[in-house]
Enzyme design. Sequence first.
Site, PDB file in Angstrom:
ATOM      1  N   THR A  16      19.525  66.094  -8.703  1.00 31.04           N
ATOM      2  CA  THR A  16      19.578  65.731  -7.286  1.00 31.04           C
ATOM      3  C   THR A  16      19.228  64.271  -7.129  1.00 31.04           C
ATOM      4  O   THR A  16      18.570  63.685  -7.979  1.00 31.04           O
ATOM      5  CB  THR A  16      18.593  66.580  -6.447  1.00 31.04           C
ATOM      6  OG1 THR A  16      18.746  66.230  -5.065  1.00 31.04           O
ATOM      7  CG2 THR A  16      17.144  66.346  -6.847  1.00 31.04           C
ATOM      8  N   ASP A  61      21.859  72.848  -2.763  1.00 32.08           N
ATOM      9  CA  ASP A  61      22.668  72.380  -1.653  1.00 32.08           C
ATOM     10  C   ASP A  61      22.137  73.015  -0.379  1.00 32.08           C
ATOM     11  O   ASP A  61      21.812  74.209  -0.366  1.00 32.08           O
ATOM     12  CB  ASP A  61      24.155  72.696  -1.806  1.00 32.08           C
ATOM     13  CG  ASP A  61      24.944  71.823  -0.849  1.00 32.08           C
ATOM     14  OD1 ASP A  61      25.067  70.614  -1.124  1.00 32.08           O
ATOM     15  OD2 ASP A  61      25.373  72.321   0.211  1.00 32.08           O
TER      16      ASP A  61
END
Length: 195
Positions: A10, A68
């Site tokens: 990320t 997500d």
Amino acid sequence: MRRVKLPFATQNEGKIKESKRVLSQYGIEVVPIALDISEPDAGSIEHVTREKLRQVRGMGVDRAMVDDAGIFFAAYHQFPGVLSKRVFQGIGYRGVMKLLAGETRQAWFEGGIGLLWDGEEVFFSARTRGRLLESLPAGVTPDPGFPFDALFVPEGEHRTLAEMLPAERERFSYRVVALKELAEWLRRREGSGNS
Ligand SMILES: O=c1[nH]c(=O)c2ncn([C@@H]3O[C@H](COP(=O)(O)OP(=O)(O)OP(=O)(O)O)[C@@H](O)[C@H]3O)c2[nH]1
């Protein structure tokens, strides 16, 4: 469970902070890794999470986590959802206020976490329901990675997520719910026979 390292693909600092905090309690050390992942701009959170995982796997990585997440305004259909980041970057708080003027303030966060562990793929998800304030509370400095936290009041609360201490926020964070499920999965997988 013996200590395990979990690479986290990320670029979002907020996600890194929250996952380190939660998973360290389970002996899991989150290690951020910068990978060039392109996100689909349509579909469900699960679809985008699995697509991120597919790309990570394609890079030859065999252990990693992806996340997500997005916010969904009840006034609209599946929006902004997987587009949350881009919509916020484009219209900011002023645009969000305009979109919601005269509409229901109800909203929810939805998050998916994908885990790739020695070739196996697992998906965890959770939601948090609440409502969005009509303006930013005084004195709140929004986290750039989590801009909606500054407006979002979870059901049963009167403060926004941004006004809570990290430990308080845990009670309302969909991400924390999903991370705890992931930790339990890893504990079952890695637990036996290890200290
Ligand atoms: O206030 C918030 N509290 C949260 O808990 C939260 N989780 C997600 N979001 C929003 O939704 C976008 C998802 O974007 P996203 O999942 O595509 O992540 P990202 O691009 O920031 O990082 P990466 O993991 O893809 O590198 C983010 O930018 C944020 O705008 C949040 N906002």
